[in-house]
Design an enzyme around this catalytic site. Sequence first.
Site, PDB file in Angstrom:
ATOM      1  N   GLY A  29       2.151   6.877  -7.544  1.00 47.53           N
ATOM      2  CA  GLY A  29       4.425   7.049  -6.848  1.00 47.53           C
ATOM      3  C   GLY A  29       3.879   5.610  -6.498  1.00 47.53           C
ATOM      4  O   GLY A  29       3.318   4.389  -6.623  1.00 47.53           O
ATOM      5  N   GLU A  30       4.893   5.146  -5.516  1.00 48.10           N
ATOM      6  CA  GLU A  30       5.818   3.630  -5.245  1.00 48.10           C
ATOM      7  C   GLU A  30       5.766   2.792  -6.175  1.00 48.10           C
ATOM      8  O   GLU A  30       6.162   1.810  -6.121  1.00 48.10           O
ATOM      9  CB  GLU A  30       4.161   2.788  -4.332  1.00 48.10           C
ATOM     10  CG  GLU A  30       3.750   4.009  -3.511  1.00 48.10           C
ATOM     11  CD  GLU A  30       2.656   3.550  -2.259  1.00 48.10           C
ATOM     12  OE1 GLU A  30       2.435   1.891  -2.563  1.00 48.10           O
ATOM     13  OE2 GLU A  30       2.015   3.973  -1.741  1.00 48.10           O
TER      14      GLU A  30
END
Length: 345
Positions: A314-315
């Site tokens: 993610g991110e």
Amino acid sequence: MKDNSVLPIEEQLNRFLQPKCLIPGGLGLWEVYFRKICTAWGEISGDIRPQHIIFSADNGCNMEGYVGYNYEVTQKQSRNMLLGRSSATQFCNFNNIPYEVVDVGIASDDGIGVDCKVAKGTKNILNHPAMTEDEFNRAFQAGYERVEHYVAKGINLFSFGEMGLGNTTTSACVLSALTGADPTETVGPGSWPNKPDLMKRKIDFVRSVLDTHKDRIVAESEPQRVRRIVAHVGGFDIAAILGAMLACVEFKKPFVIDGFITSVAAACAVHINDCVKDYALPSHNSREKGTELALAEVGITQDMVPIQAQMSMGEGTGAILMVQMLKTTQYMFVNVGTFADLMKL
């Protein structure tokens, strides 16, 4: 460099690349994406000016303990990203790619990063719509306005990431509702251990959510149906990324998709505006099961995805790596010499 020719951009690109000291097609996908970026801009340029935006929000199903871990991880990791200590922000710092964290719904009293907080997390989608129509509109607008803000500053390529425990669950709900796919096709482990009993629990949760909301997400138009799906079973992060992607199309700026959550947002965006396909660039094939299905909705097949690294951080970790490769290849295509130059040596 700006090409002021009156020729269509496709013809400009053909004439520009033909004399270059390159084997035709020898750079594969990188030529495809060079052409796509220039076509989106409407000009030939080697100057990519990127901005990475991470939308952060909590999800009610996680806060009530139905899925995932302690929901406070969202606010702690969001603060960690602000300090530049996360994997994504380390990638950004090393590659000189500016980033920001946008709080669209973290369950904290204060705003973290750019404060666009709609609420302290969504409601539990097992029993309630995730958000009201007004809350959806506010999250959507927050994403749209962040892109608008950076376009005014000269940014010409965006990448998107997200942070929020439980958002692979909401994304699976959205993707199944959007496409009709069974949860067995859209549910992956997320941040859970990949164990059969946990996967069954998550699949059963998504199936129950879809059953609860199936009569609430019908609409007369496809754009309205998509909005209802995200508002009922999605998250503030998905709504914000959806708004940001549609803003990119409006302002003619290409954008890089990250993993599962952003792929689902892109699939939603295509159902609202098919032109999204002309601006969306893949980065990596997340190990989340539904990613391939979501990307297919955007017209992206697996042979079009450059990074095959089984990532699921993610991110925007994969998107940032893709931006750096795009910067490298974009510069090369514009500045590489010609065969005429070669023959003079």
